[in-house]
Design a protein around this motif. Structure first.
Motif, PDB file in Angstrom:
ATOM      1  N   ASN A  91      31.091  31.689  31.698  1.00 37.78           N
ATOM      2  CA  ASN A  91      31.217  33.387  31.277  1.00 37.78           C
ATOM      3  C   ASN A  91      30.435  34.202  32.272  1.00 37.78           C
ATOM      4  OD1 ASN A  91      32.888  32.741  29.110  1.00 37.78           O
ATOM      5  ND2 ASN A  91      31.402  32.334  27.963  1.00 37.78           N
ATOM      6  N   ASN A  92      29.139  33.845  32.685  1.00 29.96           N
ATOM      7  CA  ASN A  92      28.568  34.556  33.593  1.00 29.96           C
ATOM      8  C   ASN A  92      29.278  34.686  34.867  1.00 29.96           C
ATOM      9  OD1 ASN A  92      26.509  35.003  31.607  1.00 29.96           O
ATOM     10  ND2 ASN A  92      25.248  33.418  32.445  1.00 29.96           N
ATOM     11  N   ARG A  94      32.398  34.363  35.315  1.00 30.17           N
ATOM     12  CA  ARG A  94      33.611  35.123  35.128  1.00 30.17           C
ATOM     13  C   ARG A  94      33.483  36.662  35.391  1.00 30.17           C
ATOM     14  NH1 ARG A  94      37.653  33.620  31.267  1.00 30.17           N
ATOM     15  NH2 ARG A  94      35.698  33.387  29.857  1.00 30.17           N
ATOM     16  N   ASN A  95      32.171  37.014  34.845  1.00 26.97           N
ATOM     17  CA  ASN A  95      31.716  38.256  34.546  1.00 26.97           C
ATOM     18  C   ASN A  95      31.269  38.947  35.975  1.00 26.97           C
ATOM     19  OD1 ASN A  95      32.161  38.561  31.804  1.00 26.97           O
ATOM     20  ND2 ASN A  95      30.172  38.203  31.357  1.00 26.97           N
ATOM     21  N   SER A  96      30.641  38.046  36.899  1.00 27.94           N
ATOM     22  CA  SER A  96      30.402  38.521  38.001  1.00 27.94           C
ATOM     23  C   SER A  96      31.362  38.741  38.876  1.00 27.94           C
ATOM     24  CB  SER A  96      29.197  37.494  38.651  1.00 27.94           C
ATOM     25  OG  SER A  96      29.768  36.283  39.148  1.00 27.94           O
ATOM     26  N   THR A  98      34.557  39.188  37.909  1.00 27.25           N
ATOM     27  CA  THR A  98      35.349  40.367  37.412  1.00 27.25           C
ATOM     28  C   THR A  98      34.761  41.521  38.111  1.00 27.25           C
ATOM     29  OG1 THR A  98      35.903  39.349  35.504  1.00 27.25           O
ATOM     30  CG2 THR A  98      36.115  41.625  35.440  1.00 27.25           C
ATOM     31  N   SER A  99      33.310  41.788  38.074  1.00 28.15           N
ATOM     32  CA  SER A  99      32.632  42.697  38.530  1.00 28.15           C
ATOM     33  C   SER A  99      32.976  43.056  40.246  1.00 28.15           C
ATOM     34  CB  SER A  99      31.222  42.662  38.268  1.00 28.15           C
ATOM     35  OG  SER A  99      30.409  43.647  38.993  1.00 28.15           O
ATOM     36  N   ARG A 102      36.383  44.285  40.752  1.00 27.68           N
ATOM     37  CA  ARG A 102      36.396  45.916  40.326  1.00 27.68           C
ATOM     38  C   ARG A 102      35.929  46.608  41.485  1.00 27.68           C
ATOM     39  NH1 ARG A 102      33.332  45.715  35.638  1.00 27.68           N
ATOM     40  NH2 ARG A 102      34.372  44.344  34.529  1.00 27.68           N
ATOM     41  N   ILE A 128      39.062  33.280  38.923  1.00 27.11           N
ATOM     42  CA  ILE A 128      39.196  33.817  37.513  1.00 27.11           C
ATOM     43  C   ILE A 128      40.594  33.237  36.821  1.00 27.11           C
ATOM     44  CG2 ILE A 128      39.641  35.855  36.134  1.00 27.11           C
ATOM     45  CD1 ILE A 128      38.284  37.446  38.427  1.00 27.11           C
TER      46      ILE A 128
END
Length: 172
Positions: A91-92, A94-96, A98-99, A102, A128
């Motif tokens: 999850n960490n 994926r968050n990084s 995604t960031s 962006r 991702i």
């Protein structure tokens, strides 16, 4: 643990109101059964972790079946903890990703377009997508288990699935 409430309407004595006795009933069904998901095989380092854990156990019981059972019980705890940590890490990641995606999209919106940026964006999207695919496979297997347990019962879950299937198959 499941919590239910029960209400009992008592007799009225001095008043024209009936008192209601509300009780909370908790039911403990025991520990959650261990389920093994096929998607765990795709997690990096899973095979090595299982092999290392299995070889590290040494029980001195004379009965081979009891030793085997104890090893499986200990392995179950290790797998649960390892998968929990791996999912948190995933999850960490994926968050990084995604960031980072962006940020790349913001650069592209500003007009900063180059082959390296586009290639990096494609790699991030692929990473991702791989994470999402693994989670989808696990969810699909969990759904199959839920269907096997609750699917043929005359429940809201069963009728919801049937109605969804009917709407998908209907010709408009």
């Amino acid at each position: 643990m499941t919590y239910l409430a029960s209400a009992l309407c008592l007799d009225r004595h001095l008043s024209d109101h009936r008192p209601i006795l509300l009780r909370e009933v908790s039911t403990d069904y025991g520990p959650i059964p261990f389920r093994f998901y096929h998607s765990w095989f795709r997690l990096d380092g899973f095979d090595e972790m299982v092999e290392h854990a299995w070889l590290s156990f040494s029980y001195s019981d004379s009965n081979g079946m009891i030793r085997f059972k104890k090893k499986l019980q200990a392995l179950k705890l290790i797998i649960r903890q390892w998968v929990k940590e791996k999912k948190l890490h995933q999850n960490n990641v994926r968050n990084s990703l995604t960031s980072e995606l962006r940020d790349i999209d913001k650069d592209l919106d500003r007009g900063n377009v180059s082959d390296t940026i586009l290639l990096k964006r494609m790699v991030l999207l692929h990473q991702i997508q791989d994470i999402n695919l693994m989670e989808a496979k696990e969810s699909f297997q969990k759904f199959k288990i839920k269907w096997a347990i609750k699917g043929d019962e005359n429940t809201k879950f069963f009728h919801g699935i049937i109605n969804k299937k009917r709407s998908q198959l209907s010709i408009r």
